[in-house]
Scaffold this active site. Structure first.
Site, PDB file in Angstrom:
ATOM      1  N   ASN A 199     -15.900  22.996 -23.788  1.00 48.30           N
ATOM      2  CA  ASN A 199     -14.701  22.379 -23.213  1.00 48.30           C
ATOM      3  C   ASN A 199     -13.616  23.420 -23.042  1.00 48.30           C
ATOM      4  O   ASN A 199     -13.819  24.597 -23.346  1.00 48.30           O
ATOM      5  CB  ASN A 199     -14.239  21.199 -24.083  1.00 48.30           C
ATOM      6  N   LYS A 220      -9.867   8.847 -39.369  1.00 44.25           N
ATOM      7  CA  LYS A 220     -10.307  10.109 -39.982  1.00 44.25           C
ATOM      8  C   LYS A 220      -9.968  10.154 -41.471  1.00 44.25           C
ATOM      9  O   LYS A 220     -10.497  10.978 -42.202  1.00 44.25           O
ATOM     10  CB  LYS A 220      -9.632  11.296 -39.292  1.00 44.25           C
ATOM     11  N   PHE A 231      -5.960  16.932 -35.739  1.00 43.15           N
ATOM     12  CA  PHE A 231      -5.301  16.999 -34.428  1.00 43.15           C
ATOM     13  C   PHE A 231      -5.909  15.942 -33.529  1.00 43.15           C
ATOM     14  O   PHE A 231      -7.085  15.590 -33.679  1.00 43.15           O
ATOM     15  CB  PHE A 231      -5.497  18.387 -33.798  1.00 43.15           C
ATOM     16  N   PRO A 234     -21.739  15.921 -35.839  1.00 45.02           N
ATOM     17  CA  PRO A 234     -21.060  15.465 -37.069  1.00 45.02           C
ATOM     18  C   PRO A 234     -19.554  15.552 -36.880  1.00 45.02           C
ATOM     19  O   PRO A 234     -19.057  16.433 -36.180  1.00 45.02           O
ATOM     20  CB  PRO A 234     -21.536  16.479 -38.125  1.00 45.02           C
ATOM     21  N   ASP A 235     -18.819  14.632 -37.492  1.00 46.61           N
ATOM     22  CA  ASP A 235     -17.352  14.698 -37.458  1.00 46.61           C
ATOM     23  C   ASP A 235     -16.907  15.511 -38.679  1.00 46.61           C
ATOM     24  O   ASP A 235     -16.917  15.024 -39.813  1.00 46.61           O
ATOM     25  CB  ASP A 235     -16.762  13.278 -37.479  1.00 46.61           C
ATOM     26  N   ILE A 236     -16.540  16.749 -38.415  1.00 51.09           N
ATOM     27  CA  ILE A 236     -16.245  17.692 -39.497  1.00 51.09           C
ATOM     28  C   ILE A 236     -15.014  17.246 -40.289  1.00 51.09           C
ATOM     29  O   ILE A 236     -15.025  17.192 -41.520  1.00 51.09           O
ATOM     30  CB  ILE A 236     -16.006  19.113 -38.917  1.00 51.09           C
ATOM     31  N   LYS A 295     -35.235  29.323 -20.597  1.00 51.00           N
ATOM     32  CA  LYS A 295     -34.376  28.825 -19.535  1.00 51.00           C
ATOM     33  C   LYS A 295     -35.086  27.727 -18.731  1.00 51.00           C
ATOM     34  O   LYS A 295     -36.251  27.915 -18.315  1.00 51.00           O
ATOM     35  CB  LYS A 295     -33.999  29.986 -18.611  1.00 51.00           C
ATOM     36  N   LYS A 337      -6.296   7.277 -34.893  1.00 46.98           N
ATOM     37  CA  LYS A 337      -7.158   8.400 -35.315  1.00 46.98           C
ATOM     38  C   LYS A 337      -6.870   8.809 -36.755  1.00 46.98           C
ATOM     39  O   LYS A 337      -7.769   9.127 -37.521  1.00 46.98           O
ATOM     40  CB  LYS A 337      -6.940   9.583 -34.367  1.00 46.98           C
TER      41      LYS A 337
HETATM   42  O1  C5P Z   1     -12.352  12.339 -32.735  1.00 47.11           O
HETATM   43  P1  C5P Z   1     -11.505  13.370 -32.100  1.00 47.11           P
HETATM   44  O2  C5P Z   1     -12.296  14.524 -31.520  1.00 47.11           O
HETATM   45  O3  C5P Z   1     -10.522  12.891 -31.099  1.00 47.11           O
HETATM   46  O4  C5P Z   1     -10.627  13.922 -33.326  1.00 47.11           O
HETATM   47  C1  C5P Z   1      -9.899  15.103 -33.273  1.00 47.11           C
HETATM   48  C2  C5P Z   1      -9.742  15.701 -34.641  1.00 47.11           C
HETATM   49  O5  C5P Z   1     -10.947  15.668 -35.357  1.00 47.11           O
HETATM   50  C3  C5P Z   1      -9.392  17.158 -34.549  1.00 47.11           C
HETATM   51  O6  C5P Z   1      -8.656  17.483 -35.710  1.00 47.11           O
HETATM   52  C4  C5P Z   1     -10.758  17.812 -34.539  1.00 47.11           C
HETATM   53  O7  C5P Z   1     -10.688  19.168 -34.980  1.00 47.11           O
HETATM   54  C5  C5P Z   1     -11.532  16.953 -35.507  1.00 47.11           C
HETATM   55  N1  C5P Z   1     -12.972  16.815 -35.194  1.00 47.11           N
HETATM   56  C6  C5P Z   1     -13.910  17.352 -36.032  1.00 47.11           C
HETATM   57  N2  C5P Z   1     -15.248  17.187 -35.764  1.00 47.11           N
HETATM   58  C7  C5P Z   1     -15.650  16.487 -34.692  1.00 47.11           C
HETATM   59  C8  C5P Z   1     -14.717  15.924 -33.827  1.00 47.11           C
HETATM   60  C9  C5P Z   1     -13.366  16.126 -34.085  1.00 47.11           C
HETATM   61  O8  C5P Z   1     -13.532  18.001 -37.012  1.00 47.11           O
HETATM   62  N3  C5P Z   1     -16.933  16.330 -34.459  1.00 47.11           N
END
Ligand code: C5P
Length: 407
Positions: free
Chosen positions: A213, A350, A332, A310-312, A292, A346
């Site tokens: 992105n 989170k 963020f 995964p959502d870190i 490729k 959010k």
């Molecule tokens: O869910 P979203 O991407 O909108 O959330 C944004 C926040 O979550 C940011 O702080 C981003 O760094 C963190 N994030 C993350 N791992 C992901 C998606 C988002 O740590 N897979």
């Protein structure tokens, strides 16, 4: 940007070929808002003329302790009393030896000796040949001047004017300016270990293609720098970006969300603050082709399947250390509309105490931004400014909240 505005710096030059960098350094300090008074030793004048330094600093250069321009004929007292810091660049081996001995027979060492040590810091940017740098006498003298209260900035490793290669080069003007700004910044995060993710992630489709992105990483890198300047020990986990590492920051480069997760989860064990600025890809290709994927001319297109990354932030924010308050997490949200409502939702989802909202398309790749801080007390705005300034303001906000927790 006026990060040194209101600061008066005595820039001292002793004799060394690195003095050519001091002209640029002077210019940068002034650009950062400082007033600069240049003082040069006799040896320095072999390498750089006072004319150049006067033109760049906009002030007559002081060269002698017998300078009758001062009404009391005491430039060593007057110059050192006015300074917010004295920066000696280049600091030659001989000059450091003179400081170690407390010599006072020429203006620059005299004013260093005469400075009120409790309120006027002395910073040294050494510059010399690698053998001179490594010599036990120089190292002994450096130890002595540090014991006596001086702050020795590092030296660089690389090609030397003499044709040799090694330690002892003076830091570049930009690095010295950064060091001075960091030195003069109040240490609101002293003793804190801050972990930050920044930039996009790159999810490979095959060895030459992937999904990413437009995040530039600039906001995260600015926060890493501001946190380090505020005294934090900073670890920066960076996705693929083209940005230089802020001085004094430990950087871990990663590509995919999974790599970023591993690095972040591991380092979060030791952190006091976690700031997630990375624009982590939400999905990755379910499979990465080993070779490729070829266009075979049949018109057939590949059908990619995706899995969620995964959502870190959520994982770290729900860890026992974060839940117990040992680790303060900041998230963020890059939104394209309804910033407040989205940021509040959010924050809850989170599980973080502080969520920082910004308008993604308006800020990606840009040098300025505006932030909306959402916490359990409501929302407050950090209005449009450079990312550098916003990062400093955000670090101050984080420091206030973290010190509130400790109190
Ligand atoms: O869910 P979203 O991407 O909108 O959330 C944004 C926040 O979550 C940011 O702080 C981003 O760094 C963190 N994030 C993350 N791992 C992901 C998606 C988002 O740590 N897979």
């Amino acid at each position: 940007m006026d990060q040194l505005s209101g600061k008066h710096i005595v820039l001292g030059l002793s004799g060394g070929v690195a003095a050519f960098k001091s002209a640029e350094l002077c210019r940068r300090l002034i650009k950062a808002g400082a007033t600069v008074q240049v003082v040069m030793t006799e040896a320095a004048q072999q390498f750089m003329t006072p004319v150049t330094m006067q033109a760049l600093s906009g002030r007559p250069v002081y060269l002698s302790q017998w300078d009758a321009r001062e009404h009391n004929n005491m430039p060593h007292i007057n110059l050192s009393r006015d300074a917010d810091a004295i920066l000696i660049a280049p600091a030659s081996a001989d000059f450091i030896a003179r400081l170690a001995q407390g010599r006072a027979d020429e203006l620059l060492s005299l004013l260093c000796l005469a400075r009120p040590a409790d309120r006027v810091p002395l910073l040294l940017a050494p510059a010399m040949n690698r053998e001179m740098w490594a010599h036990p006498a120089t190292q002994r003298n450096l130890g002595q001047v540090v014991d006596d209260g001086a702050h020795v900035l590092g030296v660089a490793h690389g090609d030397q004017a003499c044709g040799e290669f090694g330690d002892g080069r003076m830091l570049e003007a930009e690095e010295l300016t950064e060091e001075l700004i960091a030195f003069l910044t109040p240490k609101s995060l002293a003793g804190q270990r801050l972990l930050i993710t920044a930039g996009p992630t790159f999810e490979a489709i095959d060895p030459v293609r992937g999904i990413t992105n437009l995040s530039s990483g600039k906001m995260g890198f600015a926060i890493a720098r501001a946190a380090r300047e505020a005294g934090a020990e900073v670890t920066l986990v960076a996705g693929p970006v083209h940005l230089p590492t802020p001085r004094g920051v430990a950087r871990i480069d990663v590509q995919s969300a999974e790599d970023m997760r591993q690095a972040a989860v591991e380092h979060a064990q030791l952190a006091d603050i976690f700031v997630a600025t990375a624009a982590v890809a939400d999905w990755r290709p379910a499979e990465t082709a080993e070779h490729k994927i070829k266009k075979d001319g049949s018109g057939e297109v590949p059908h990619l399947a995706f899995v969620e990354n995964p959502d870190i932030l959520s994982e770290v924010a729900h860890s026992p250390r974060a839940q117990s308050g040992e680790l303060f997490c900041v998230g963020f949200a890059a939104e394209s509309q309804d910033l407040l409502a989205n940021a509040q939702a959010k924050r809850a989802r989170k599980g973080v105490p502080l969520l920082v909202g910004n308008i993604g398309p308006a800020t990606f790749g840009k040098d300025d931004n505006a932030l909306l801080l959402v916490d359990d007390e409501g929302a407050s705005e950090l209005p449009q400014a450079s990312k550098r300034v916003l990062a400093q303001q955000l670090v101050a906000e984080i420091a206030r909240r973290v010190s509130g927790l400790a109190a």
